[in-house]
Enzyme design. Structure first.
Site, PDB file in Angstrom:
ATOM      1  N   ARG A 211     -58.741 -22.836 135.001  1.00  0.00           N
ATOM      2  CA  ARG A 211     -57.932 -23.783 134.220  1.00  0.00           C
ATOM      3  C   ARG A 211     -58.774 -24.366 133.090  1.00  0.00           C
ATOM      4  NH1 ARG A 211     -58.046 -28.760 131.945  1.00  0.00           N
ATOM      5  NH2 ARG A 211     -58.911 -29.678 133.856  1.00  0.00           N
ATOM      6  N   ASP A 212     -59.779 -25.134 133.442  1.00  0.00           N
ATOM      7  CA  ASP A 212     -60.570 -25.844 132.442  1.00  0.00           C
ATOM      8  C   ASP A 212     -61.346 -24.881 131.547  1.00  0.00           C
ATOM      9  OD1 ASP A 212     -61.837 -27.820 131.039  1.00  0.00           O
ATOM     10  OD2 ASP A 212     -62.772 -28.779 132.753  1.00  0.00           O
TER      11      ASP A 212
ATOM     12  N   HIS B 186     -67.232 -34.664 137.906  1.00  0.00           N
ATOM     13  CA  HIS B 186     -66.995 -33.546 136.993  1.00  0.00           C
ATOM     14  C   HIS B 186     -67.971 -33.697 135.831  1.00  0.00           C
ATOM     15  CE1 HIS B 186     -64.093 -30.728 134.845  1.00  0.00           C
ATOM     16  NE2 HIS B 186     -64.799 -31.205 133.830  1.00  0.00           N
TER      17      HIS B 186
ATOM     18  N   HIS C 199     -70.340 -32.155 132.574  1.00  0.00           N
ATOM     19  CA  HIS C 199     -70.563 -31.155 131.536  1.00  0.00           C
ATOM     20  C   HIS C 199     -72.053 -31.087 131.241  1.00  0.00           C
ATOM     21  CE1 HIS C 199     -66.328 -30.521 129.718  1.00  0.00           C
ATOM     22  NE2 HIS C 199     -66.210 -31.005 130.939  1.00  0.00           N
TER      23      HIS C 199
ATOM     24  N   CYS D 144     -65.541 -29.346 125.466  1.00  0.00           N
ATOM     25  CA  CYS D 144     -64.665 -30.373 124.901  1.00  0.00           C
ATOM     26  C   CYS D 144     -64.754 -30.303 123.380  1.00  0.00           C
ATOM     27  CB  CYS D 144     -65.086 -31.763 125.383  1.00  0.00           C
ATOM     28  SG  CYS D 144     -64.133 -33.112 124.646  1.00  0.00           S
TER      29      CYS D 144
ATOM     30  N   ASN E 110     -68.679 -26.841 131.261  1.00  0.00           N
ATOM     31  CA  ASN E 110     -68.864 -27.573 132.501  1.00  0.00           C
ATOM     32  C   ASN E 110     -70.151 -27.129 133.194  1.00  0.00           C
ATOM     33  OD1 ASN E 110     -66.043 -28.922 132.927  1.00  0.00           O
ATOM     34  ND2 ASN E 110     -65.608 -26.827 132.319  1.00  0.00           N
TER      35      ASN E 110
END
Length: 325
Positions: free
Chosen positions: A22-23, A214, A216, A247, A256
């Site tokens: 997903r991410d 979470h 990065h 991002c 990530n």
């Protein structure tokens, strides 16, 4: 902190939650075929993950890379013990997700007003109102609800976010009975002492709510931040196969924290991740072909710490020459 980690690590379970499909995939310019997504998720399901964020039920116009969300969720092979979660932005997305029998919905907003407006095109209060409707729609269905709060460790447009502000937003969602929170270092601004402090306070204020971190790796501190979170009692982490993701508001950023790098480090320290690392590396090895470019994974490039290599031939030749001399 080092003594605390060394003493607590032996056999302690750390739950790893994969977000690449997903991410990671939502950031790819090339569409990854549904068959490839399903095959990868099925492979990841056999690797030992606690949770897999499979896709997003966002408008296909907004995220065309995940326009096949229903097809993916209907076709993947569900494995007992794995939670299959999906991102939903609104009630319509929640309805689509519920029709696919998901285990959990993940709701996202930012603790930074400017980041929320830039990323979601609405104010924080507008986001909260929209997500409140999603919670109402999902509550009572048996599907778990997780809220991911972005930029809790800093915003590139506002700087530091007051810890009290983070806890205030958590409290507003906690009042609605959500099952979990993910605290997101969206642009890689977190540093270890900050992480340990916020995680400790969040666990104290919300002791009965599941907390996930979470991170990065924008500034190379993701693994250090994970250890700081563990020192504060956190045992759940999002991570992304190959380190995919990123991002748009952190120019030049890597993605990530890389799943195989995180698992490799934790296993060396004695933590139990439940992950089959060789199978995980096989999955990571598929990524460059799928996404059409190299990935940031360090362990994929260098191998595991004790993956040994043959001696250079010239050493053998030198020893033979010495013996003959």
């Amino acid at each position: 902190m080092a003594q605390q980690l060394n003493g607590a690590a032996r056999g302690k379970r750390i739950y790893i939650q994969e977000v690449a499909t997903r991410d990671g995939f939502q950031n790819e310019s090339a569409f990854i075929e549904t068959d490839d997504k399903v095959a990868l998720i099925d492979h990841l399901s056999d690797c030992g993950f606690a949770k897999i964020e499979a896709t997003s039920f966002t408008s296909p116009r907004a995220i065309p890379a995940l326009r096949d969300a229903e097809a993916v969720m209907h076709r993947i092979r569900r494995k007992a013990g794995v939670v299959y979660t999906v991102l939903v932005p609104n009630v319509r997305g929640a309805e689509r997700a519920l029709s696919c029998n998901v285990d959990e919905v993940n709701l996202v907003m930012s603790t930074s007003e400017n980041h929320n407006r830039a990323n979601l095109r609405m104010s924080r209060e507008q986001s909260f109102a929209q997500l409140k409707d999603v919670v109402a729609a999902v509550r009572g269905t048996g599907v778990a609800i997780n809220v991911s709060l972005s930029t809790v460790f800093g915003c590139p447009m506002e700087g530091d976010i007051d810890e009290a502000e983070v806890l205030r937003w958590m409290a507003r969602f906690a009042e609605m009975g959500v099952n979990g929170f993910t605290l997101c270092d969206t642009t890689g601004m977190a540093y270890p002492s900050q992480v340990e402090q916020l995680c400790g306070h969040a666990r104290h204020v919300f002791p009965h709510i599941e907390l996930t971190l979470h991170f990065h790796n924008t500034r190379g501190m993701a693994l250090a931040n994970a250890l700081a979170a563990i020192a504060a009692g956190i045992d759940r982490f999002d991570s992304s196969l190959g380190g995919l993701g990123g991002c748009p508001y952190a120019p030049g950023a890597t993605g990530n924290v890389c799943t195989e790098d995180l698992v490799h480090m934790l296993e060396l320290m004695g933590y139990d991740t439940g992950i089959d690392l060789p199978a995980l590396l096989q999955a990571a090895g598929r990524l460059p072909r799928l996404v059409g470019h190299d990935v940031p994974s360090q362990v994929l490039k260098a191998g595991r710490r004790l993956d040994l290599h043959a001696r250079p031939a010239y050493l053998d030749e030198a020893e033979r020459s010495k013996e003959l001399a």
